[in-house]
Design a protein around this motif. Structure first.
Motif, PDB file in Angstrom:
ATOM      1  N   ALA A   1       9.758  32.694  86.059  1.00 24.50           N
ATOM      2  CA  ALA A   1       8.889  31.505  86.058  1.00 24.50           C
ATOM      3  C   ALA A   1       8.021  31.440  84.810  1.00 24.50           C
ATOM      4  CB  ALA A   1       8.027  31.483  87.316  1.00 24.50           C
ATOM      5  N   GLU A   2       7.324  32.512  84.506  1.00 24.86           N
ATOM      6  CA  GLU A   2       6.406  32.484  83.370  1.00 24.86           C
ATOM      7  C   GLU A   2       7.153  32.273  82.052  1.00 24.86           C
ATOM      8  OE1 GLU A   2       2.597  34.843  81.447  1.00 24.86           O
ATOM      9  OE2 GLU A   2       3.681  35.754  83.119  1.00 24.86           O
ATOM     10  N   ARG A   3       8.257  32.947  81.894  1.00 24.66           N
ATOM     11  CA  ARG A   3       9.038  32.806  80.665  1.00 24.66           C
ATOM     12  C   ARG A   3       9.474  31.355  80.443  1.00 24.66           C
ATOM     13  NH1 ARG A   3      15.286  34.364  79.601  1.00 24.66           N
ATOM     14  NH2 ARG A   3      15.278  34.376  77.325  1.00 24.66           N
ATOM     15  N   LEU A   4       9.986  30.714  81.497  1.00 27.79           N
ATOM     16  CA  LEU A   4      10.474  29.345  81.380  1.00 27.79           C
ATOM     17  C   LEU A   4       9.342  28.367  81.107  1.00 27.79           C
ATOM     18  CD1 LEU A   4      12.646  27.204  81.497  1.00 27.79           C
ATOM     19  CD2 LEU A   4      12.518  27.267  84.005  1.00 27.79           C
ATOM     20  N   VAL A   5       8.243  28.499  81.829  1.00 26.80           N
ATOM     21  CA  VAL A   5       7.107  27.598  81.645  1.00 26.80           C
ATOM     22  C   VAL A   5       6.565  27.709  80.217  1.00 26.80           C
ATOM     23  CG1 VAL A   5       4.700  27.168  82.309  1.00 26.80           C
ATOM     24  CG2 VAL A   5       6.442  27.500  84.072  1.00 26.80           C
ATOM     25  N   ARG A   6       6.375  28.920  79.750  1.00 25.86           N
ATOM     26  CA  ARG A   6       5.838  29.106  78.390  1.00 25.86           C
ATOM     27  C   ARG A   6       6.824  28.617  77.332  1.00 25.86           C
ATOM     28  NH1 ARG A   6       1.073  31.521  78.462  1.00 25.86           N
ATOM     29  NH2 ARG A   6       0.528  32.927  80.178  1.00 25.86           N
ATOM     30  N   HIS A   7       8.088  28.831  77.565  1.00 22.48           N
ATOM     31  CA  HIS A   7       9.115  28.390  76.620  1.00 22.48           C
ATOM     32  C   HIS A   7       9.101  26.866  76.477  1.00 22.48           C
ATOM     33  CE1 HIS A   7      13.017  28.077  74.595  1.00 22.48           C
ATOM     34  NE2 HIS A   7      13.384  27.205  75.523  1.00 22.48           N
ATOM     35  N   LEU A   8       9.082  26.162  77.592  1.00 21.00           N
ATOM     36  CA  LEU A   8       9.076  24.698  77.548  1.00 21.00           C
ATOM     37  C   LEU A   8       7.807  24.173  76.889  1.00 21.00           C
ATOM     38  CD1 LEU A   8      10.521  23.923  81.102  1.00 21.00           C
ATOM     39  CD2 LEU A   8      11.732  23.761  78.913  1.00 21.00           C
ATOM     40  N   HIS A   9       6.688  24.766  77.227  1.00 17.39           N
ATOM     41  CA  HIS A   9       5.414  24.330  76.654  1.00 17.39           C
ATOM     42  C   HIS A   9       5.382  24.563  75.147  1.00 17.39           C
ATOM     43  CE1 HIS A   9       1.090  24.799  75.546  1.00 17.39           C
ATOM     44  NE2 HIS A   9       0.990  23.722  76.291  1.00 17.39           N
ATOM     45  N   GLN A  10       5.842  25.719  74.719  1.00 17.14           N
ATOM     46  CA  GLN A  10       5.830  26.043  73.292  1.00 17.14           C
ATOM     47  C   GLN A  10       6.704  25.098  72.475  1.00 17.14           C
ATOM     48  OE1 GLN A  10       6.992  30.172  73.332  1.00 17.14           O
ATOM     49  NE2 GLN A  10       4.977  30.870  74.042  1.00 17.14           N
ATOM     50  N   HIS A  11       7.719  24.530  73.131  1.00 20.95           N
ATOM     51  CA  HIS A  11       8.616  23.610  72.433  1.00 20.95           C
ATOM     52  C   HIS A  11       8.257  22.141  72.670  1.00 20.95           C
ATOM     53  CE1 HIS A  11      11.574  26.439  70.745  1.00 20.95           C
ATOM     54  NE2 HIS A  11      11.255  27.200  71.781  1.00 20.95           N
ATOM     55  N   GLY A  12       7.089  21.912  73.246  1.00 22.62           N
ATOM     56  CA  GLY A  12       6.596  20.549  73.400  1.00 22.62           C
ATOM     57  C   GLY A  12       7.270  19.730  74.482  1.00 22.62           C
ATOM     58  N   ILE A  13       7.927  20.382  75.427  1.00 24.11           N
ATOM     59  CA  ILE A  13       8.544  19.665  76.544  1.00 24.11           C
ATOM     60  C   ILE A  13       7.472  19.390  77.603  1.00 24.11           C
ATOM     61  CG2 ILE A  13      10.313  19.717  78.337  1.00 24.11           C
ATOM     62  CD1 ILE A  13      11.408  19.657  75.466  1.00 24.11           C
ATOM     63  N   PRO A  14       7.215  18.125  77.947  1.00 26.69           N
ATOM     64  CA  PRO A  14       6.207  17.824  78.966  1.00 26.69           C
ATOM     65  C   PRO A  14       6.619  18.402  80.327  1.00 26.69           C
ATOM     66  CG  PRO A  14       6.730  15.870  77.674  1.00 26.69           C
ATOM     67  CD  PRO A  14       7.778  16.892  77.355  1.00 26.69           C
ATOM     68  N   ILE A  15       5.703  19.123  80.962  1.00 27.59           N
ATOM     69  CA  ILE A  15       5.992  19.752  82.250  1.00 27.59           C
ATOM     70  C   ILE A  15       4.891  19.420  83.257  1.00 27.59           C
ATOM     71  CG2 ILE A  15       7.418  21.657  81.389  1.00 27.59           C
ATOM     72  CD1 ILE A  15       4.940  23.421  81.308  1.00 27.59           C
ATOM     73  N   ALA A  16       5.292  19.321  84.525  1.00 26.82           N
ATOM     74  CA  ALA A  16       4.344  19.024  85.595  1.00 26.82           C
ATOM     75  C   ALA A  16       4.801  19.732  86.868  1.00 26.82           C
ATOM     76  CB  ALA A  16       4.256  17.522  85.828  1.00 26.82           C
ATOM     77  N   VAL A  17       3.925  19.745  87.865  1.00 29.54           N
ATOM     78  CA  VAL A  17       4.227  20.334  89.173  1.00 29.54           C
ATOM     79  C   VAL A  17       4.119  19.255  90.231  1.00 29.54           C
ATOM     80  CG1 VAL A  17       3.455  21.968  90.949  1.00 29.54           C
ATOM     81  CG2 VAL A  17       3.442  22.655  88.539  1.00 29.54           C
ATOM     82  N   ALA A  18       5.055  19.237  91.160  1.00 25.97           N
ATOM     83  CA  ALA A  18       5.015  18.318  92.303  1.00 25.97           C
ATOM     84  C   ALA A  18       5.144  19.159  93.567  1.00 25.97           C
ATOM     85  CB  ALA A  18       6.141  17.293  92.219  1.00 25.97           C
ATOM     86  N   THR A  19       4.035  19.365  94.247  1.00 29.85           N
ATOM     87  CA  THR A  19       4.028  20.223  95.425  1.00 29.85           C
ATOM     88  C   THR A  19       3.534  19.484  96.662  1.00 29.85           C
ATOM     89  OG1 THR A  19       3.028  22.224  96.408  1.00 29.85           O
ATOM     90  CG2 THR A  19       1.734  21.088  94.743  1.00 29.85           C
ATOM     91  N   SER A  20       4.055  19.867  97.811  1.00 24.40           N
ATOM     92  CA  SER A  20       3.619  19.279  99.072  1.00 24.40           C
ATOM     93  C   SER A  20       2.259  19.814  99.501  1.00 24.40           C
ATOM     94  CB  SER A  20       4.646  19.567 100.171  1.00 24.40           C
ATOM     95  OG  SER A  20       5.878  18.957  99.873  1.00 24.40           O
ATOM     96  N   SER A  21       1.796  20.861  98.853  1.00 20.82           N
ATOM     97  CA  SER A  21       0.550  21.514  99.245  1.00 20.82           C
ATOM     98  C   SER A  21      -0.682  20.676  98.925  1.00 20.82           C
ATOM     99  CB  SER A  21       0.429  22.871  98.545  1.00 20.82           C
ATOM    100  OG  SER A  21       1.464  23.737  98.934  1.00 20.82           O
ATOM    101  N   SER A  22      -1.805  21.069  99.521  1.00 18.15           N
ATOM    102  CA  SER A  22      -3.084  20.401  99.282  1.00 18.15           C
ATOM    103  C   SER A  22      -3.782  21.028  98.076  1.00 18.15           C
ATOM    104  CB  SER A  22      -3.990  20.546 100.502  1.00 18.15           C
ATOM    105  OG  SER A  22      -4.352  21.912 100.676  1.00 18.15           O
ATOM    106  N   GLU A  23      -4.769  20.329  97.556  1.00 16.89           N
ATOM    107  CA  GLU A  23      -5.536  20.844  96.418  1.00 16.89           C
ATOM    108  C   GLU A  23      -6.217  22.167  96.769  1.00 16.89           C
ATOM    109  OE1 GLU A  23      -8.923  19.342  93.207  1.00 16.89           O
ATOM    110  OE2 GLU A  23      -8.390  18.087  94.924  1.00 16.89           O
ATOM    111  N   GLU A  24      -6.733  22.251  97.979  1.00 22.10           N
ATOM    112  CA  GLU A  24      -7.417  23.476  98.416  1.00 22.10           C
ATOM    113  C   GLU A  24      -6.476  24.676  98.375  1.00 22.10           C
ATOM    114  OE1 GLU A  24      -9.768  25.274 102.339  1.00 22.10           O
ATOM    115  OE2 GLU A  24      -8.441  23.548 102.551  1.00 22.10           O
ATOM    116  N   SER A  25      -5.281  24.533  98.941  1.00 20.03           N
ATOM    117  CA  SER A  25      -4.359  25.663  98.982  1.00 20.03           C
ATOM    118  C   SER A  25      -3.800  25.985  97.596  1.00 20.03           C
ATOM    119  CB  SER A  25      -3.216  25.414  99.971  1.00 20.03           C
ATOM    120  OG  SER A  25      -2.399  24.343  99.549  1.00 20.03           O
TER     121      SER A  25
END
Length: 227
Positions: free
Chosen positions: A94-118
């Protein structure tokens, strides 16, 4: 080799995909159902994975005919599980992929069913990494999200919050749950599924690509910068 379409935006699920939290949900549901004299099966888990908390709770109560209201089950579940969230660890790759995409300027986001608190509890030890995401859509507490997965709504809203509002076919989704895969496909997006060992072969068939781990992902398949 299968043909995949080029993408330029990436959306990640959170639980069981970036963070190893599904074991927390499994343990909590198993113990709660046992307290009511019922068995929380893997078949039931597979059907409801990825649902927002209230819907997840309602499904358990109704399918197992628990002698408790869904709201009460949800409250019990939240109380039990919130103490486990801060200990959540990152999934392999997970960390490797997220950092790789960010370093190359690929816009990334998270879509989770969870609440802000959790989500805040789950990210206790991972705030720096998750600051790399452009935004996080938390369906259970987001007023814009009216329907949970498998509705495509969460992914449509997530894509719309990128500044350039990419078309669905330019977004790649990473998911671990069948309901999440269905939601991403319904939104018109390609989806890479990283299922756990209990997911049936039938529920893997819809995904654009199925991997054992994020460590196995090859970005170049979808036109993304190679490692």
């Amino acid at each position: 080799m299968a043909n995949y379409s080029k993408v330029d935006h990436v959306i990640f699920d959170l639980d069981g995909l970036l963070l190893d939290t599904e074991t927390f949900y499994l343990h909590t549901a198993t113990e709660l159902c046992k307290s009511f004299g019922r068995t929380f099966t893997m078949e039931l888990r597979e059907k409801i994975m990825g649902l927002p908390g209230p819907e997840y709770s309602r499904a358990i109560v109704e399918m197992l005919n628990l002698p408790v209201l869904p709201e009460e089950y949800y409250a019990h579940s939240r109380h039990e599980i919130k103490n486990l969230f801060p200990s959540a660890k990152l999934m392999p790759g997970a960390e490797r992929l997220v950092r790789h995409l960010h370093q190359h300027g690929i816009p990334i986001a998270v879509a989770t069913s969870s609440s802000e608190e959790s989500v805040n509890l789950k990210l206790t030890n991972h705030k720096e990494l998750f600051s790399l995401f452009h935004h996080i859509v938390m369906a259970s507490s987001d007023p814009e999200v009216k329907k949970g997965k498998p509705s495509p709504e969460i992914f449509q809203i997530c894509a719309s919050r990128f500044p350039d509002k990419p078309k669905p076919d330019k977004c790649l989704v990473f998911e671990d749950a069948p309901n999440g895969v269905k939601a991403a496909l319904a939104a018109g997006m390609q989806v890479v599924m990283v299922p756990d060992e209990h997911i049936s072969e039938e529920n893997k068939q819809l995904a654009t690509l199925v991997l054992h781990s994020l460590e196995d992902f090859k970005p170049e398949l979808f036109g993304l910068p190679q490692y």
